[in-house]
Scaffold this active site. Structure first.
Site, PDB file in Angstrom:
ATOM      1  N   HIS A   1      38.835  42.944  16.474  1.00  0.00           N
ATOM      2  CA  HIS A   1      38.162  43.253  17.610  1.00  0.00           C
ATOM      3  C   HIS A   1      38.297  44.817  17.980  1.00  0.00           C
ATOM      4  O   HIS A   1      39.397  45.257  18.121  1.00  0.00           O
ATOM      5  CB  HIS A   1      38.484  42.342  18.571  1.00  0.00           C
ATOM      6  CG  HIS A   1      37.544  42.415  19.962  1.00  0.00           C
ATOM      7  ND1 HIS A   1      36.218  42.094  19.897  1.00  0.00           N
ATOM      8  CD2 HIS A   1      37.811  42.907  21.330  1.00  0.00           C
ATOM      9  CE1 HIS A   1      35.674  42.121  21.006  1.00  0.00           C
ATOM     10  NE2 HIS A   1      36.721  42.593  21.915  1.00  0.00           N
TER      11      HIS A   1
ATOM     12  N   LYS B   1      31.821  32.092  26.128  1.00  0.00           N
ATOM     13  CA  LYS B   1      33.161  31.799  26.817  1.00  0.00           C
ATOM     14  C   LYS B   1      32.948  32.167  28.447  1.00  0.00           C
ATOM     15  O   LYS B   1      31.716  32.631  28.883  1.00  0.00           O
ATOM     16  CB  LYS B   1      34.276  32.689  26.381  1.00  0.00           C
ATOM     17  CG  LYS B   1      33.951  34.274  26.490  1.00  0.00           C
ATOM     18  CD  LYS B   1      34.963  35.045  25.910  1.00  0.00           C
ATOM     19  CE  LYS B   1      34.497  36.569  26.018  1.00  0.00           C
ATOM     20  NZ  LYS B   1      35.928  37.416  25.618  1.00  0.00           N
TER      21      LYS B   1
ATOM     22  N   ARG C   1      46.317  43.649  21.222  1.00  0.00           N
ATOM     23  CA  ARG C   1      46.058  42.647  22.004  1.00  0.00           C
ATOM     24  C   ARG C   1      46.500  41.339  21.194  1.00  0.00           C
ATOM     25  O   ARG C   1      47.614  40.565  21.660  1.00  0.00           O
ATOM     26  CB  ARG C   1      44.760  42.349  22.486  1.00  0.00           C
ATOM     27  CG  ARG C   1      44.482  41.221  23.773  1.00  0.00           C
ATOM     28  CD  ARG C   1      43.185  41.409  24.148  1.00  0.00           C
ATOM     29  NE  ARG C   1      42.083  41.065  23.293  1.00  0.00           N
ATOM     30  CZ  ARG C   1      40.803  40.810  23.611  1.00  0.00           C
ATOM     31  NH1 ARG C   1      40.327  41.205  24.669  1.00  0.00           N
ATOM     32  NH2 ARG C   1      39.739  40.248  22.692  1.00  0.00           N
TER      33      ARG C   1
ATOM     34  N   TYR D   1      32.973  40.873  60.724  1.00  0.00           N
ATOM     35  CA  TYR D   1      34.617  41.358  61.047  1.00  0.00           C
ATOM     36  C   TYR D   1      34.609  42.753  61.195  1.00  0.00           C
ATOM     37  O   TYR D   1      33.967  43.470  60.081  1.00  0.00           O
ATOM     38  CB  TYR D   1      35.327  40.603  59.944  1.00  0.00           C
ATOM     39  CG  TYR D   1      35.556  39.174  59.672  1.00  0.00           C
ATOM     40  CD1 TYR D   1      36.065  38.453  60.895  1.00  0.00           C
ATOM     41  CD2 TYR D   1      34.958  38.349  58.562  1.00  0.00           C
ATOM     42  CE1 TYR D   1      36.338  36.982  60.891  1.00  0.00           C
ATOM     43  CE2 TYR D   1      35.124  37.103  58.855  1.00  0.00           C
ATOM     44  CZ  TYR D   1      35.706  36.373  59.754  1.00  0.00           C
ATOM     45  OH  TYR D   1      35.840  34.991  59.790  1.00  0.00           O
TER      46      TYR D   1
ATOM     47  N   CYS E   1      31.445  38.531  54.346  1.00  0.00           N
ATOM     48  CA  CYS E   1      32.634  37.266  54.743  1.00  0.00           C
ATOM     49  C   CYS E   1      32.829  36.544  53.608  1.00  0.00           C
ATOM     50  O   CYS E   1      32.006  36.729  52.500  1.00  0.00           O
ATOM     51  CB  CYS E   1      32.132  36.371  55.903  1.00  0.00           C
ATOM     52  SG  CYS E   1      31.485  37.621  57.455  1.00  0.00           S
ATOM     53  N   MET E   2      33.623  35.335  53.418  1.00  0.00           N
ATOM     54  CA  MET E   2      33.854  34.484  52.510  1.00  0.00           C
ATOM     55  C   MET E   2      32.512  33.939  52.217  1.00  0.00           C
ATOM     56  O   MET E   2      32.310  33.642  50.950  1.00  0.00           O
ATOM     57  CB  MET E   2      35.184  33.585  53.137  1.00  0.00           C
ATOM     58  CG  MET E   2      35.458  32.771  51.848  1.00  0.00           C
ATOM     59  SD  MET E   2      36.791  31.538  52.266  1.00  0.00           S
ATOM     60  CE  MET E   2      38.130  32.708  52.055  1.00  0.00           C
ATOM     61  N   ASP E   3      31.890  33.396  53.177  1.00  0.00           N
ATOM     62  CA  ASP E   3      30.908  32.275  52.766  1.00  0.00           C
ATOM     63  C   ASP E   3      29.644  32.974  53.209  1.00  0.00           C
ATOM     64  O   ASP E   3      28.420  32.219  53.174  1.00  0.00           O
ATOM     65  CB  ASP E   3      31.218  31.186  53.583  1.00  0.00           C
ATOM     66  CG  ASP E   3      32.660  30.544  53.369  1.00  0.00           C
ATOM     67  OD1 ASP E   3      32.874  30.475  52.395  1.00  0.00           O
ATOM     68  OD2 ASP E   3      33.199  30.423  54.407  1.00  0.00           O
TER      69      ASP E   3
ATOM     70  N   ARG F   1      29.241  39.012  16.679  1.00  0.00           N
ATOM     71  CA  ARG F   1      29.531  38.259  17.654  1.00  0.00           C
ATOM     72  C   ARG F   1      29.197  38.702  19.051  1.00  0.00           C
ATOM     73  O   ARG F   1      29.931  39.263  19.874  1.00  0.00           O
ATOM     74  CB  ARG F   1      31.227  38.218  17.864  1.00  0.00           C
ATOM     75  CG  ARG F   1      31.883  37.477  16.668  1.00  0.00           C
ATOM     76  CD  ARG F   1      33.426  37.485  16.864  1.00  0.00           C
ATOM     77  NE  ARG F   1      34.065  38.605  17.522  1.00  0.00           N
ATOM     78  CZ  ARG F   1      34.721  39.612  16.816  1.00  0.00           C
ATOM     79  NH1 ARG F   1      34.777  39.403  15.644  1.00  0.00           N
ATOM     80  NH2 ARG F   1      35.218  40.235  17.511  1.00  0.00           N
TER      81      ARG F   1
END
Length: 461
Positions: free
Chosen positions: A247, A120, A218, A347, A394-396, A303
């Site tokens: 689980h 997953k 859950r 920043y 930073c973001m990038d 699993r």
């Protein structure tokens, strides 16, 4: 949809080319914007790329030299530009290591116990399709996913192993379950009956696994209401109970009381089913931690998820099995500069140069999984040595510091644009792990592993 429309295999859904990796969408695809300067799509470019980048080529036309003709770009040549030359940041997944981990898990549980490889969340950020195929080729027999779309991705990649969705999907998705031959987890009577009715309309079976709630609260049928639930749904001729599972909430915890309570409840539920005449099918309960720590709950199948990718689910498992991380994160330096003493970086200018340092920029940031909370708290590795990340991430982009001063016999490093840097992984005696980062952030390595898959190209080695 008529009964004959249900496929007897999955080749009919193989719309993607073999080897297509959705998480690495930039790899091997014609970039958006493959248009001539006249605004018409280039030959052979799929129309699904749309016209969003047509303006980029309009810009090129508007600024063309008066004496020049129309610029034409060969889409085949554009496709040949490697992902790592389109952006100097990427992840690498060692499939040989995934194979090693799968083999180690198989040996740990021994003969007679099946393994469901949980892939997953795009294989926990490692690539679901490639990791699923590697796990199946290394001894896994089942696959586990969280959503129907994750299962469909596997089917369209010609993965034919049994697939279990580890939760109950919406009723509206039942036709997809049947068409792609994907098993749901079931825990409500309404879904069970609708699922069976839809299957019966096509004269096919409706296989499922029963989810039992033993204390995690859950999902699942409550452990002491399992027989009542089965009595409500078992009359339907199309329903086929293939497996029963629970689980564990605390298999990775040092404290074991709650784990043993859940185990006891699950065993009692299974016994009650058998006494009432219901065959529970394949019994499974063990996640990665329980697979490694508790052989008594291996039952018919285990699993493992995070362990498949070489990350330990808890401290206690580290001495019990040899797991190796399959994921590493890489980048190349995109800028270097000498920053005078006391001048700031990034920043907020929270970091100030001490002088005699070179600040190097890497083209990845928190949009790529390099969490902002790591700012000034993690290292990167270059030429086998660790260097401190500095300034706010930073973001990038993010930056690190290289001290240019010479100390004793320490070799001076002079970083250049294009030099490769390791953000997560091992190089020589230096190592930076997802566990290190998770501990700094007060989170778990699962979150970081998945985060680094957000938009960087993924290479398999």
């Amino acid at each position: 949809m008529a009964a004959q429309d249900i496929p007897n295999g999955f080749t009919g859904f193989a719309n993607r080319k073999p080897g297509f990796e959705p998480a690495s969408a930039s790899v091997g695809r014609t970039p958006v914007g493959a248009y001539t300067t006249e605004g018409t799509p280039l030959s052979g470019v799929p129309s699904t790329y749309g016209s969003g980048a047509q303006g980029a080529f309009q810009y090129a036309r508007d600024h063309a030299r008066p004496d020049a003709g129309a610029a034409n770009f060969d889409p085949d040549k554009l496709r040949l530009i490697p992902a790592t030359d389109r952006r100097w940041a990427w992840t690498e997944v060692d499939l040989g290591v995934v194979r090693h981990n799968m083999t180690a898990l198989k040996q740990h549980v021994g003969h007679g116990v099946r393994v469901m490889a949980v892939v997953k969340a795009d294989g926990y950020g490692h690539g679901a399709v490639r990791c699923a195929k590697t796990a199946l080729n290394s001894g896994a027999e089942y696959l586990g996913v969280a959503t129907i779309d994750e299962a469909i991705e596997l089917r369209e990649a010609l993965v034919n192993a049994p697939i279990l969705v580890l939760s109950q999907p919406p009723m509206e998705a039942i036709p997809l379950l049947l068409a792609y031959k994907v098993m749901p987890s079931i825990y409500t009577p309404d879904f069970a009956i609708q699922y069976a009715e839809a299957a019966d309309a096509y004269s096919i079976r409706a296989p499922y696994h029963l989810a039992v709630n033993t204390g995690m609260n859950r999902i699942g049928v409550r452990h002491d209401e399992v027989v009542e639930f089965m009595s409500q749904v078992s009359f339907h001729r199309a329903l086929d109970l293939v497996g029963t599972f629970t689980h564990f909430a605390t298999a990775d915890a040092p404290e074991t009381l709650d784990f043993h309570i859940q185990t006891k409840r699950f065993l009692e539920a299974l016994q009650a089913m058998k006494v009432a005449g219901f065959d529970p099918g394949i019994i499974h309960a063990a996640n990665s931690a329980a697979t490694i720590r508790y052989p008594d709950v291996h039952f018919d199948m285990v699993r493992p998820g995070i362990a498949l990718y070489g990350l330990h689910p808890c401290q206690e498992t580290r001495t019990m099995i040899d797991l190796r991380p399959a994921l590493s994160v890489h980048a190349r330096i995109s800028d270097t500069r000498l920053v005078p003493m006391s001048e700031g970086v990034s920043y907020g200018l929270n970091y100030r140069s001490p002088g005699s340092v070179r600040i190097c920029t890497l083209p990845l940031g928190y949009a790529d999984g390099m969490r902002r909370g790591l700012s000034g708290r993690t290292d990167v590795i270059m030429e086998g040595r660790r260097f401190r990340q500095v300034g706010n991430i930073c973001m990038d982009q993010c930056m690190f510091e290289v001290d240019l001063r010479t100390y004793g016999t320490r070799r001076r490093i002079d970083p250049q644009i294009g030099d490769e840097v390791l953000i997560v992984g091992r190089q020589g005696d230096s190592i930076v792990t997802l566990d290190d980062m998770a501990n700094m952030l007060g989170t778990i390595h699962y979150e970081l592993s998945i985060g680094f898959a957000q938009r960087m190209p993924r290479l398999y080695v």
